[in-house]
Each structure stands twice: as C-alpha cells, then as structure tokens.
Design a protein around this motif. Structure first.
Motif, PDB file in Angstrom:
ATOM      1  N   TRP A 176     -14.645 -25.029   0.572  1.00  0.00           N
ATOM      2  CA  TRP A 176     -15.860 -24.901  -0.224  1.00  0.00           C
ATOM      3  C   TRP A 176     -15.878 -25.933  -1.353  1.00  0.00           C
ATOM      4  CZ3 TRP A 176     -17.956 -24.516  -4.938  1.00  0.00           C
ATOM      5  CH2 TRP A 176     -19.272 -24.066  -5.042  1.00  0.00           C
ATOM      6  N   ILE A 177     -14.697 -26.209  -1.907  1.00  0.00           N
ATOM      7  CA  ILE A 177     -14.610 -27.189  -2.984  1.00  0.00           C
ATOM      8  C   ILE A 177     -14.621 -28.616  -2.425  1.00  0.00           C
ATOM      9  CG2 ILE A 177     -13.151 -28.091  -4.849  1.00  0.00           C
ATOM     10  CD1 ILE A 177     -12.050 -25.257  -5.208  1.00  0.00           C
ATOM     11  N   THR A 178     -13.780 -28.880  -1.432  1.00  0.00           N
ATOM     12  CA  THR A 178     -13.508 -30.250  -1.005  1.00  0.00           C
ATOM     13  C   THR A 178     -14.689 -30.913  -0.307  1.00  0.00           C
ATOM     14  OG1 THR A 178     -11.158 -29.788  -0.772  1.00  0.00           O
ATOM     15  CG2 THR A 178     -12.011 -31.697   0.397  1.00  0.00           C
ATOM     16  N   TYR A 179     -15.234 -30.269   0.723  1.00  0.00           N
ATOM     17  CA  TYR A 179     -16.254 -30.942   1.513  1.00  0.00           C
ATOM     18  C   TYR A 179     -17.550 -31.184   0.740  1.00  0.00           C
ATOM     19  CZ  TYR A 179     -13.461 -30.940   5.721  1.00  0.00           C
ATOM     20  OH  TYR A 179     -12.477 -31.188   6.639  1.00  0.00           O
ATOM     21  N   PRO A 180     -18.072 -30.205   0.013  1.00  0.00           N
ATOM     22  CA  PRO A 180     -19.282 -30.512  -0.764  1.00  0.00           C
ATOM     23  C   PRO A 180     -19.065 -31.584  -1.821  1.00  0.00           C
ATOM     24  CG  PRO A 180     -18.988 -28.145  -0.565  1.00  0.00           C
ATOM     25  CD  PRO A 180     -17.732 -28.784  -0.050  1.00  0.00           C
ATOM     26  N   PHE A 181     -17.946 -31.518  -2.545  1.00  0.00           N
ATOM     27  CA  PHE A 181     -17.710 -32.510  -3.589  1.00  0.00           C
ATOM     28  C   PHE A 181     -17.530 -33.895  -2.988  1.00  0.00           C
ATOM     29  CE2 PHE A 181     -17.089 -28.913  -6.337  1.00  0.00           C
ATOM     30  CZ  PHE A 181     -17.385 -29.391  -7.602  1.00  0.00           C
ATOM     31  N   GLY A 182     -16.924 -33.985  -1.799  1.00  0.00           N
ATOM     32  CA  GLY A 182     -16.762 -35.291  -1.167  1.00  0.00           C
ATOM     33  C   GLY A 182     -18.048 -35.814  -0.579  1.00  0.00           C
ATOM     34  N   GLY A 224     -16.602 -24.533   4.063  1.00  0.00           N
ATOM     35  CA  GLY A 224     -17.172 -25.871   4.029  1.00  0.00           C
ATOM     36  C   GLY A 224     -18.642 -25.864   4.411  1.00  0.00           C
ATOM     37  N   PHE A 225     -18.996 -25.056   5.423  1.00  0.00           N
ATOM     38  CA  PHE A 225     -20.385 -24.946   5.869  1.00  0.00           C
ATOM     39  C   PHE A 225     -21.263 -24.389   4.751  1.00  0.00           C
ATOM     40  CE2 PHE A 225     -23.899 -22.586   7.730  1.00  0.00           C
ATOM     41  CZ  PHE A 225     -24.416 -23.476   8.643  1.00  0.00           C
ATOM     42  N   ILE A 226     -20.809 -23.287   4.144  1.00  0.00           N
ATOM     43  CA  ILE A 226     -21.585 -22.678   3.062  1.00  0.00           C
ATOM     44  C   ILE A 226     -21.676 -23.629   1.872  1.00  0.00           C
ATOM     45  CG2 ILE A 226     -21.604 -20.790   1.376  1.00  0.00           C
ATOM     46  CD1 ILE A 226     -20.330 -19.021   3.528  1.00  0.00           C
ATOM     47  N   GLY A 227     -20.569 -24.297   1.573  1.00  0.00           N
ATOM     48  CA  GLY A 227     -20.561 -25.209   0.443  1.00  0.00           C
ATOM     49  C   GLY A 227     -21.537 -26.356   0.607  1.00  0.00           C
ATOM     50  N   THR A 228     -21.496 -27.014   1.778  1.00  0.00           N
ATOM     51  CA  THR A 228     -22.378 -28.156   1.990  1.00  0.00           C
ATOM     52  C   THR A 228     -23.835 -27.726   2.100  1.00  0.00           C
ATOM     53  OG1 THR A 228     -21.960 -28.033   4.377  1.00  0.00           O
ATOM     54  CG2 THR A 228     -20.640 -29.581   3.110  1.00  0.00           C
ATOM     55  N   TYR A 229     -24.060 -26.500   2.605  1.00  0.00           N
ATOM     56  CA  TYR A 229     -25.431 -26.023   2.765  1.00  0.00           C
ATOM     57  C   TYR A 229     -26.039 -25.606   1.429  1.00  0.00           C
ATOM     58  CZ  TYR A 229     -29.394 -23.854   5.153  1.00  0.00           C
ATOM     59  OH  TYR A 229     -30.656 -23.550   5.602  1.00  0.00           O
ATOM     60  N   PHE A 263     -24.632 -26.458  -1.815  1.00  0.00           N
ATOM     61  CA  PHE A 263     -24.199 -27.211  -2.986  1.00  0.00           C
ATOM     62  C   PHE A 263     -25.358 -27.893  -3.700  1.00  0.00           C
ATOM     63  CE2 PHE A 263     -21.895 -30.671  -5.190  1.00  0.00           C
ATOM     64  CZ  PHE A 263     -20.955 -29.910  -5.839  1.00  0.00           C
ATOM     65  N   GLN A 264     -26.298 -28.441  -2.922  1.00  0.00           N
ATOM     66  CA  GLN A 264     -27.441 -29.090  -3.544  1.00  0.00           C
ATOM     67  C   GLN A 264     -28.279 -28.080  -4.327  1.00  0.00           C
ATOM     68  OE1 GLN A 264     -28.055 -32.566  -3.528  1.00  0.00           O
ATOM     69  NE2 GLN A 264     -29.361 -31.834  -5.191  1.00  0.00           N
ATOM     70  N   ASN A 265     -28.396 -26.868  -3.789  1.00  0.00           N
ATOM     71  CA  ASN A 265     -29.133 -25.828  -4.514  1.00  0.00           C
ATOM     72  C   ASN A 265     -28.423 -25.448  -5.807  1.00  0.00           C
ATOM     73  OD1 ASN A 265     -31.121 -25.680  -2.519  1.00  0.00           O
ATOM     74  ND2 ASN A 265     -29.989 -24.155  -1.347  1.00  0.00           N
ATOM     75  N   ILE A 266     -27.087 -25.422  -5.767  1.00  0.00           N
ATOM     76  CA  ILE A 266     -26.321 -25.126  -6.975  1.00  0.00           C
ATOM     77  C   ILE A 266     -26.547 -26.201  -8.029  1.00  0.00           C
ATOM     78  CG2 ILE A 266     -23.967 -24.929  -7.901  1.00  0.00           C
ATOM     79  CD1 ILE A 266     -23.172 -23.632  -5.229  1.00  0.00           C
ATOM     80  N   ILE A 267     -26.498 -27.467  -7.582  1.00  0.00           N
ATOM     81  CA  ILE A 267     -26.759 -28.576  -8.512  1.00  0.00           C
ATOM     82  C   ILE A 267     -28.161 -28.455  -9.105  1.00  0.00           C
ATOM     83  CG2 ILE A 267     -27.111 -31.078  -8.651  1.00  0.00           C
ATOM     84  CD1 ILE A 267     -24.883 -31.429  -6.635  1.00  0.00           C
TER      85      ILE A 267
END
Length: 483
Positions: free
Chosen positions: A277-283, A410-415, A417-421
């Motif tokens: 969740w941390i690694t893939y969205p941040f990368g 990773g799936f949840i993070g990338t899906y 992450f933009q909404n969180i930002i």
C-alpha cells in the motif's frame, strides 16, 4: 573439448539440467548457470514485475496529460490503468501457488515467462476496436490484467524456487538470505529505476513531438527480461527440497496446515498489505507528487525526477542485503520500518523549509523514505513468506496467499491514492501535501509492531528444519506421509 581460452579439456555437461554434472564448468561460470546462477534465474523475473508496474507511471502520464486527456475525463480509466495489473497479479499468485505445489516450480516459471512476454508485447502495440483513444485505453487496461497474471505467478514459483535454492549445500550459510534478496527484491527495485530511465531516454531520442513512440517503447521493453530468462529456465531442474518434500502424488492436508501456520501467515500477509500500500502508490505517483512540488513541470522534469526518486530503492535494497544475514530477516525488517517512519515524519515536519526553495533536499528525504522501506519489508517479506510460514509441500500456495494479500494493498493504494491526495489538497496548511506521508509513516510503525510480536526470525537452513518438523506433525495427527 578444449576452448580457445582454456589450457585443459573442459566438460560442457550442465550442472542444472536433468543429467547434471557435479562440478561447475567454465561455460556455466560465464553464463551464470551454477547454483548461484540458478537462484538468480529463478528469482530475477521480479525485474519484470517491477518494470511492468512502474513503467505504467510515465506511460500513463503521457497518455493522460499529453496525448488523450479527453479519454480520461468523467471516468475511472486513470485508476484502472494504474491498478488493473494488480488484479491480474492477485489472480496469478493464487492460481500459480497451486500449480507450483502440485505440478512443479519449473513448469510454473516457464508458463509465467511466456505469459509476461506475450502480453507485454501486446500492450506495447495496443490499439483497440475502432482505433479510438477510448478503445486504446480499454485494450491497454485488458492487457495490463493479463500481464499481471504472469507476473503474479512468478511469486509462488520463481521466488519460492530461489528461496529453496539458497539452502543448497554448496551455498554458504552466511549468504543464504543475502542471495535471495539480491535475486528477487534487488531486481525488482532496479526495474523501478530502469522503467523511468527508459522513458527518459526515449524522450531524448524522439522528442516530445513523438510521444506515441515513447510510451509504446517504454512498455515494450518489458518483453526483454522474460525473453532473456527463458533460455536459462529451460536448463533448470526442480529444487532438491521440492523433489524431496512435495505432495504432488497425495492430497494436501489444508486443515492441518492452517492450524499450524495461520498466525504467521496472517502476520506476514498484513505486513505485506501495508508495505505494498505504501510502496506502489508512492512509486507510481512519483511524477504526480513532483508535479505538485514543481508546478508546470515539463515532461522531462517529471520523468527525470521520477527516475531519481525511484533510484533510492536501489541503495536501500543493497544495504539491506548486506546486513540481513547478521540481523536476521525479522529484525532487519523492523529496523527498516522504524527508520522509514522516522524519515516520513521528518519529511512532513520539514516540508515548508524544503519546498519550493530546496527541492533537491525534498527529493533526497523522499527517496530515503522509500529506501528504508526496502531495507525492511521490501527485502524481507519474501524471505519470511518463503521460510517462516510453511513447509515445502504447501510453500507455493502459502506464499501466493501472502503475496496476493500484499498486492490487494497495492491495488487499493494505487486505486485510491489520487483520491487521498485530492482530499488532503482541500485542507489548509502543509497537511495538504504531507498527509500521505503521515499515513505511510504511521502504517510503518504498525507493521513493525506486528512483525515483532507475531513473526519468528529465520535461522540458517530454516526450511530444511521445518520440513522435518512438518512431517513429524503430520504423523502425530494420523496423516500417511509415505507418499
């Protein structure tokens, strides 16, 4: 025969084929086909994973911002393009976990290699029905899923085979964990950097007037790693541990396995979920974040900063590989997680002093935040999933379950992450930009606590010992181990 550079006869008999000779020959030393080479041939396919998941970052930036912005408006194609590969990876991890245990590690690796090769080529040439931008994006999303199936299958086949290879008698007991890390996670992290660098080189070559060639070639280079590995894998044989302890010819007692290993499996799965969740969205969103820090950045600046930031994964994994055999995977993971949290908090607290006047300082701290994640869970989750949560007979499936739960993160993070930002951006003060780092740092602390209380450290030859104990456990519970 006598080779031109050799003064004596050289036996060309392979050490990794079905009729393997005992000694490593000159040719095998040159080509990396000895015991160490077999470990790398098994695990290095994670380069494909890192490249495919990271390359979509700059490719999507080009498609969404420069070529087809209208195709992304009013829909969720942007999130799907980033995250659809994870859905395929999850399917591949669960499916090939069973194939790895019941059919064989080698068969699974060869099948995954071919899947990744074919669909990496197809996504680079994606067009879609009708040739519209919307159809192109839809086709690319579909191919991303199928590439993910092959990538996901590599975890319970290639990574597991690499782990089993590290306990071969010819491998130094002081290097067992280091070799696994270098063959798997280090390959993954190098791919993060290479994907952005390939895109940057393509921009230099073709210029910003030919971005269609840039994004297609960036994704198309993903065919090279599986094609390169295919020849080596054809010459491999099944790991000795699998040959001795597999349950190919009898039923697998799942209930007994769950009763014995469920706590460790759950702990590794949760920590893997947090890490991905941390690694893939941040990368993946490195270019997005740097665009927030550098308003109106050019494409070259975005991709260049993304390359720099992703490079920080590399020293992290290399440093972690040097210390893992001394600290042990458990404590190396805790050390990395704590340091990652510290740097995340520092980054959040010093943001106003770094941006916009000291962008280089921001990039370094951001890179170190990612780097410590590799020292910790990046390097050690695969080790723990291979060597701490189950026996050889069910290792592929248990590894696949833990890795799949990680990829759900990773799936949840990338899906999302933009909404969180976007949600943080609506708030006042520095929290509008630093909010994701507070979340990531807090989750790192949670992961460190789970690791400390619920995951055991790994001893030398841990898998061999566990196989003996598992066989005794089955016999105590009335299971016939003769097959």
């Amino acid at each position: 025969m006598r080779l031109p550079w050799s003064r004596k006869e050289v036996d060309l008999e392979p050490t990794t084929g079905d009729n393997a000779a005992q000694e490593v020959t000159v040719v095998e030393r040159k080509l990396g086909l000895g015991k160490v080479g077999t470990i790398f041939a098994s695990g290095a396919s994670l380069f494909s994973d890192g490249y495919a998941n990271s390359a979509i970052g700059p490719a999507k930036l080009i498609l969404k911002t420069y070529l087809y912005p209208e195709a992304f408006k009013g829909n969720n194609k942007s999130q799907l393009l980033s995250s659809m590969a994870f859905a395929g990876i999850i399917f591949g991890q669960l499916t090939f976990g069973y194939i790895s245990d019941k059919i064989g590690r080698k068969f699974g690796m060869l099948a995954c290699t071919m899947i990744v090769f074919v669909f990496s080529a197809l996504q680079a040439g994606a067009k879609g029905a009708g040739g519209t931008p919307e159809a192109l994006i839809d086709a690319l999303i579909a191919y991303r899923f199928l590439v993910g199936v092959g990538i996901g299958g590599e975890y319970p086949t290639g990574s597991v085979a690499a782990a089993e290879g590290t306990e071969d008698p010819q491998i130094s007991k002081k290097s067992q964990q280091k070799l696994f890390v270098l063959a798997t996670n280090t390959m993954l992290d190098f791919a993060f950097t290479i994907s952005y660098f390939v895109c940057l080189v393509c921009i230099w070559i073709f210029g910003e007037d030919h971005l269609r060639a840039v994004w297609r070639i960036t994704l198309g280079v993903g065919i090279v790693p599986p094609l390169f590995l295919l020849w080596f894998r054809l010459r491999m044989k099944e790991p000795e541990a699998y040959a001795r302890n597999s349950m190919q010819h009898t039923r697998i007692p799942y209930w007994l396995i769950i009763k014995r290993y469920w706590v460790k499996l759950l702990a590794v799965s949760i920590t893997w979920f947090i890490y991905d969740w941390i690694t893939y969205p941040f990368g993946i969103y490195a270019s997005t974040i740097t665009n927030e820090v550098i308003p109106n950045a050019t494409l070259k600046q975005n991709v260049g900063w993304g390359c720099l930031i992703n490079f920080f994964y590399v020293p992290g994994t290399l440093f972690g590989a040097l210390i893992v055999d001394y600290l042990g995977p458990k404590y190396c993971m805790i050390f990395g997680l704590v340091m990652q949290a510290i740097f995340g908090f520092i980054l959040s607290g010093t943001f106003t002093k770094l941006v916009p006047n000291h962008i280089a300082g921001f990039a370094i701290l951001y890179g170190l935040f990612l780097s410590w994640g590799e020292v910790g869970p990046g390097n050690n989750l695969g080790l723990l999933a291979s060597k701490a949560i189950g026996p050889t007979a069910a290792r592929g499936q248990l590894y696949g379950i833990a890795a799949a739960i990680g990829k759900v993160g990773g799936f949840i993070g990338t899906y999302t992450f933009q909404n969180i930002i976007n949600d943080f951006a609506e708030k006042k003060g520095t929290i509008s930009v630093t909010g994701p780092f507070w979340i990531g740092s807090g989750l790192a602390i949670v992961s460190a606590l789970i690791t400390f209380f619920f995951i055991p450290n790994i001893r030398v030859d841990a898998m061999k010992d566990e196989d003996v104990e598992f066989r005794e456990y089955l016999e105590r519970n009335g299971f016939d181990t003769s097959k």
